[in-house]
Design a protein around this motif. Structure first.
Motif, mmCIF file in Angstrom:
data_model
loop_
_atom_site.group_PDB
_atom_site.id
_atom_site.type_symbol
_atom_site.label_atom_id
_atom_site.label_comp_id
_atom_site.label_asym_id
_atom_site.label_seq_id
_atom_site.Cartn_x
_atom_site.Cartn_y
_atom_site.Cartn_z
ATOM 1 N N GLY A 21 1.878 -27.216 -71.325
ATOM 2 C CA GLY A 21 1.775 -26.843 -72.726
ATOM 3 C C GLY A 21 2.966 -26.060 -73.229
ATOM 4 N N LYS A 22 4.061 -26.112 -72.488
ATOM 5 C CA LYS A 22 5.257 -25.347 -72.856
ATOM 6 C C LYS A 22 6.468 -26.260 -72.911
ATOM 7 N N THR A 23 7.457 -25.869 -73.706
ATOM 8 C CA THR A 23 8.710 -26.616 -73.747
ATOM 9 C C THR A 23 9.576 -26.220 -72.561
ATOM 10 N N VAL A 24 10.414 -27.153 -72.113
ATOM 11 C CA VAL A 24 11.316 -26.868 -71.001
ATOM 12 C C VAL A 24 12.749 -26.945 -71.499
ATOM 13 N N SER A 25 13.624 -26.225 -70.848
ATOM 14 C CA SER A 25 15.013 -26.140 -71.292
ATOM 15 C C SER A 25 15.830 -27.371 -70.919
ATOM 16 N N ASN A 26 15.321 -28.154 -69.981
ATOM 17 C CA ASN A 26 16.060 -29.332 -69.510
ATOM 18 C C ASN A 26 15.085 -30.490 -69.338
#
Length: 202
Positions: free
Chosen positions: A33-38
């Protein structure tokens, strides 16, 4: 036309299933449920778009065809409306096959993803697939191998399981319509071109 009415019911059922599959696949782009940086941190199977293409967009076409079968006479056949409807039921078999292929693709991708497990940051700081051959499915203690993103294991497992179930349902519904289309094609209540006149008389 009973077979057309039944096809319409199947089409009505397929539409929400297709929408839910698309949503499930989109949510998989946000591990835990979270965005990832890559983007490389997202599980590889998510990028196969099983839910978006296979059991999603590709399922819309059969669903729309099934919805319109009840009132579709294909402009008739030699002036015989029932004959045109039989041809429409025949074409529905082709779209049902397309639906089975799309749902089957999504089903296989989901099954592989569940067995493979999610990609995550392990306790040693590396982004990898820490699980082998679905071993984490029978032992929740292994889930601790994923340090980040938090709750990525239940997140991926739940969404891919939903895709597995819904694509399986879609495949069954399309297969049923394939049989229904065959019955509607073979068991019509009229003769067709070559065995009846333009007015539908034998």
């Amino acid at each position: 036309m009973c077979s057309g009415s039944f096809a319409k019911c199947l089409g009505i059922t397929l539409i929400p299933l297709a929408v839910l599959c698309v949503l499930a696949n989109i949510l998989l782009f946000f591990p835990g449920g979270k965005t990832v940086s890559n983007n490389d941190y997202i599980s590889e199977e998510v990028w196969y778009f099983g839910g978006i293409l296979g059991s999603g967009l590709l399922m819309i076409f059969p669903a729309l065809v099934f919805l319109g079968l009840k009132n579709n006479d294909c402009c008739g056949c030699c002036g015989n409306e029932n004959c045109g409807k039989r041809f429409a039921m025949f074409t529905s078999i082709i779209f049902a096959a397309v639906g089975v292929v799309g749902a089957g693709y999504s089903f296989i991708v989901s099954a592989v993803a569940i067995n493979h497990g999610p990609k995550c940051k392990t306790t040693d700081g590396n982004w990898t697939y820490p699980f082998n051959n679905g071993d984490y499915l029978s032992s929740h203690s292994l889930w601790n191998a994923c340090a980040e993103p938090q709750d990525v294991v239940p997140w991926n497992l739940t969404l891919f399981s939903l895709l597995l179930i819904m694509s399986g349902m879609e495949a069954v519904l399309c297969a049923v319509q394939g049989l229904n289309g065959l019955v509607g094609t073979l068991c019509g209540n009229c003769g067709c071109c070559g065995c009846c006149g333009g007015d539908g008389t034998v």
